[in-house]
Design an enzyme around this catalytic site. Sequence first.
Site, mmCIF file in Angstrom:
data_model
loop_
_atom_site.group_PDB
_atom_site.id
_atom_site.type_symbol
_atom_site.label_atom_id
_atom_site.label_comp_id
_atom_site.label_asym_id
_atom_site.label_seq_id
_atom_site.Cartn_x
_atom_site.Cartn_y
_atom_site.Cartn_z
ATOM 1 N N TYR A 36 -10.571 -9.392 10.445
ATOM 2 C CA TYR A 36 -10.667 -10.078 9.150
ATOM 3 C C TYR A 36 -10.821 -11.585 9.352
ATOM 4 O O TYR A 36 -11.442 -12.284 8.558
ATOM 5 C CB TYR A 36 -9.424 -9.809 8.303
ATOM 6 N N GLN A 65 0.810 -1.217 0.000
ATOM 7 C CA GLN A 65 0.000 0.000 0.000
ATOM 8 C C GLN A 65 0.846 1.271 0.000
ATOM 9 O O GLN A 65 0.324 2.380 -0.088
ATOM 10 C CB GLN A 65 -0.924 0.012 1.223
ATOM 11 N N GLU A 70 -15.548 4.496 8.489
ATOM 12 C CA GLU A 70 -16.098 5.658 9.194
ATOM 13 C C GLU A 70 -15.966 6.952 8.404
ATOM 14 O O GLU A 70 -14.967 7.170 7.723
ATOM 15 C CB GLU A 70 -15.348 5.870 10.525
ATOM 16 N N HIS A 124 -1.140 0.185 5.717
ATOM 17 C CA HIS A 124 -1.699 1.290 6.517
ATOM 18 C C HIS A 124 -0.743 2.471 6.691
ATOM 19 O O HIS A 124 -0.384 2.830 7.809
ATOM 20 C CB HIS A 124 -2.143 0.794 7.899
ATOM 21 N N TYR A 130 -10.596 9.581 18.333
ATOM 22 C CA TYR A 130 -11.593 8.964 17.446
ATOM 23 C C TYR A 130 -11.726 7.458 17.663
ATOM 24 O O TYR A 130 -12.410 6.787 16.891
ATOM 25 C CB TYR A 130 -11.316 9.383 15.985
HETATM 26 CA CA LIG Z 1 -13.618 5.786 15.234
#
Ligand SMILES: [Ca+2]
Length: 297
Positions: free
Chosen positions: A220, A34, A199, A96, A209
């Site tokens: 997963y 990624q 989200e 990520h 958050y």
């Molecule tokens: Ca969150």
Amino acid sequence: MLITERPGRLRIVRDGILDPTPVAGLPEILALNQGGLLDIAVHPRFEENSLIYFTYSQGTQEANGVAVGRGELRGSSLENVEVIFQAAPLKRGGQHFGSRMVWLPDDTLLVAIGDGGNPPVQLDGELIRLQAQNRGSHLGKIVRLNDDGSIPSDNPWQGDPNSDPAIWSYGHRNIQGLAIDSQRGHVWSTEHGARGGDELNRIEGGENYGWPLVTHSQEYTGGRISDRQSHPDMVDPDIVWTPAIAPSGLAVHGGDLFAGGLVSQSVHHIQLNESGEVIDQRAIAIASACAGCSGKS
Ligand SMILES: [Ca+2]
């Protein structure tokens, strides 16, 4: 129009024509899973200083991270390139990274940094995703920088000995959409959950958050990531997408939000009311099979 390509090429499209020669002068980029050349942002005073900013992953398979570079765009090359930020600590593997950038009206720059990866990836003897709750780490955060990479003196944890002063918000998994609603002065982000639990969040400096302590997402491999989907000290998302749409890209247009979905192969139109609360959302422009498109498009 400037376009980043993940393997490490920066391209220019002029009047609808792609310049065949990539822009020269980028630093060495680690294109791994990624990771690669990621987001790009033009300085708010580009006409005066010709500065563009870019995020990318750098390092090795064993030790890598997101960096923010900038350079002056002169014709088809970047000059006076410098690295103004390097996310720490470094991590291993190619998952990520994030990352998205957006300028605030005060000419400070928000940069989203991913949590570092899925289980079994570890750091310091625990799952690396827990870094998102560690305010001594840049992983799983949005950071706020001045345009030269220095730290604004009014960042929320400036002066807190247990926090990195660059941090603006925390508890994020992998932000792939970041946009500013200039009309209402709101910052919005979309982030990937694991299985489900993607989200949309309205971001305010100084807030948590939740990831991975609070999430609608599942492993997963099956099973819960957390027993909690909400916590009084953490901000709830404005939208949760289960099943996942895999949000990528977020734009503000006409007072509403538009979020791309990689897995859903759609664009979601998110309608806001006058004060900026989400009142409706629907998928538009769903990609369909086309002649000449491969199944992997
Ligand atoms: Ca969150």
